[in-house]
Design a protein around this motif. Structure first.
Motif, PDB file in Angstrom:
ATOM      1  N   GLU A 138       0.841  -1.213   0.000  1.00  0.00           N
ATOM      2  CA  GLU A 138       0.000   0.000   0.000  1.00  0.00           C
ATOM      3  C   GLU A 138       0.870   1.255   0.000  1.00  0.00           C
ATOM      4  O   GLU A 138       0.601   2.218  -0.719  1.00  0.00           O
ATOM      5  CB  GLU A 138      -0.896   0.036   1.253  1.00  0.00           C
ATOM      6  CG  GLU A 138      -2.076  -0.907   1.199  1.00  0.00           C
ATOM      7  CD  GLU A 138      -2.715  -1.128   2.578  1.00  0.00           C
ATOM      8  OE1 GLU A 138      -3.786  -1.748   2.608  1.00  0.00           O
ATOM      9  OE2 GLU A 138      -2.143  -0.699   3.609  1.00  0.00           O
ATOM     10  N   LEU A 141       2.514   1.798  -3.414  1.00  0.00           N
ATOM     11  CA  LEU A 141       1.545   2.319  -4.399  1.00  0.00           C
ATOM     12  C   LEU A 141       1.214   3.782  -4.123  1.00  0.00           C
ATOM     13  O   LEU A 141       1.116   4.597  -5.043  1.00  0.00           O
ATOM     14  CB  LEU A 141       0.270   1.472  -4.404  1.00  0.00           C
ATOM     15  CG  LEU A 141       0.424   0.055  -4.981  1.00  0.00           C
ATOM     16  CD1 LEU A 141      -0.864  -0.742  -4.805  1.00  0.00           C
ATOM     17  CD2 LEU A 141       0.805   0.106  -6.461  1.00  0.00           C
ATOM     18  N   PRO A 164       1.732  -5.259  -8.758  1.00  0.00           N
ATOM     19  CA  PRO A 164       0.738  -4.240  -8.368  1.00  0.00           C
ATOM     20  C   PRO A 164       1.004  -2.881  -9.003  1.00  0.00           C
ATOM     21  O   PRO A 164       0.060  -2.182  -9.386  1.00  0.00           O
ATOM     22  CB  PRO A 164       0.852  -4.163  -6.840  1.00  0.00           C
ATOM     23  CG  PRO A 164       1.944  -5.071  -6.437  1.00  0.00           C
ATOM     24  CD  PRO A 164       2.303  -5.938  -7.595  1.00  0.00           C
ATOM     25  N   ASN A 167      -0.215  -3.125 -12.574  1.00  0.00           N
ATOM     26  CA  ASN A 167      -1.681  -3.179 -12.621  1.00  0.00           C
ATOM     27  C   ASN A 167      -2.288  -1.809 -12.361  1.00  0.00           C
ATOM     28  O   ASN A 167      -3.285  -1.431 -12.958  1.00  0.00           O
ATOM     29  CB  ASN A 167      -2.222  -4.176 -11.579  1.00  0.00           C
ATOM     30  CG  ASN A 167      -1.937  -5.602 -11.999  1.00  0.00           C
ATOM     31  OD1 ASN A 167      -1.692  -5.864 -13.182  1.00  0.00           O
ATOM     32  ND2 ASN A 167      -1.926  -6.524 -11.052  1.00  0.00           N
ATOM     33  N   PHE A 168      -1.688  -1.073 -11.467  1.00  0.00           N
ATOM     34  CA  PHE A 168      -2.247   0.200 -11.030  1.00  0.00           C
ATOM     35  C   PHE A 168      -1.902   1.340 -11.979  1.00  0.00           C
ATOM     36  O   PHE A 168      -2.714   2.203 -12.259  1.00  0.00           O
ATOM     37  CB  PHE A 168      -1.715   0.504  -9.628  1.00  0.00           C
ATOM     38  CG  PHE A 168      -2.671   1.262  -8.779  1.00  0.00           C
ATOM     39  CD1 PHE A 168      -3.688   0.608  -8.085  1.00  0.00           C
ATOM     40  CD2 PHE A 168      -2.585   2.639  -8.674  1.00  0.00           C
ATOM     41  CE1 PHE A 168      -4.593   1.318  -7.307  1.00  0.00           C
ATOM     42  CE2 PHE A 168      -3.479   3.355  -7.904  1.00  0.00           C
ATOM     43  CZ  PHE A 168      -4.484   2.690  -7.218  1.00  0.00           C
TER      44      PHE A 168
END
Ligand code: C5P
Length: 241
Positions: A138, A141, A164, A167-168
């Motif tokens: 978290e 990101l 991640p 993907n983000f």
């Protein structure tokens, strides 16, 4: 799966002297994409190390991870740019004003400004004692969002966060990953690691690799072995370098 041919290798020159650094660069320059100068070498040798490596003709990643008030960081980044560094790092946790000031200093230059998210030597406990209750993912990101917003999209993260991040933020994000450990090398102080092949397959743009190459009995053999693993997809688990 990411196109493996796009993954570049940066060799971290965490050695004490210009002499040692130049010796490694001369051996590896035809096989490495860039060489990274961090605080260890820079504190000892100063800006001369960057000038010297640029004179040899290699790409230089000046990894001083600036984190200070906006004006100080802006001046430091401008000076690093003027030395000819190709990549420069700032800590993303320095916040919006600091990142904006840093970005101003590279405007109009070819230097890539990259933001460090959570160090690869850190884990959830490291974050917790500094008052960050988010998971590592978290937090990476969240900080990468600042890199996209203020730096134009270059982030340093561990290989565990590549998926991640992709993907983000999609494919335009430049992902730089230290914490790379071939199956035949020691983990050292790194906590969030994957192998070079895994990191390349997940879509890292730049792999930063230090000790598995620089402390190998043959640094060239170690680098060639890593490149072969990435291009062939085959990892032999036996033997060291
Ligand atoms: O020797 P090793 O492969 O562990 O070196 C990794 C290099 O990447 C070191 O120079 C270290 O300073 C740097 N780095 C890191 N983790 C980050 C950012 C940079 O290990 N998050």
């Amino acid at each position: 799966m990411h196109s493996l041919t796009k993954t570049k290798i940066v060799v971290a020159l965490d050695v004490h002297t210009l002499h040692d650094a130049v010796r490694i660069v001369e051996i590896l320059r035809s096989e490495a994409d860039a060489f990274k100068v961090g605080p260890q070498l820079f504190v000892r040798e100063g800006p001369e190390i960057v000038r010297r490596l640029k004179a040899i003709g290699v790409q230089v990643f000046l990894d001083l991870k600036f984190h200070d008030i906006p004006n100080t960081v802006a001046q430091a980044v401008a000076l690093a740019c003027s030395l000819g560094a190709d990549l420069i790092t700032v800590h993303l946790c320095g916040g919006a004003d600091m990142l904006e000031a840093a970005a101003q200093s590279v405007k109009g230059t070819s230097t890539l400004l990259v933001g460090v998210s959570v160090l690869t030597s850190c884990d959830a406990n490291t974050l917790a004692v500094t008052g960050v209750s988010s998971t590592v993912e978290e937090q990476v990101l969240r900080l990468a969002g600042l890199a996209v917003q203020y730096l134009g999209g270059g982030v340093v993260a561990s290989p565990l966060e590549i998926l991640p991040l992709r993907n983000f933020f999609g494919n335009s994000l430049q992902i730089v990953t230290p914490g790379i450990r071939p199956t035949w090398a020691l983990g050292d102080d790194q906590k969030r690691t994957l192998s070079p092949l895994q990191a390349a397959q997940l879509g890292a743009n730049w792999l930063v690799i230090g000790r598995p190459i620089t402390t190998a009995s043959s640094p060239l053999e170690a680098l060639l072995r890593i490149k072969k693993e990435i291009t062939t997809g085959f990892v032999s688990k036996t033997g060291g370098c």
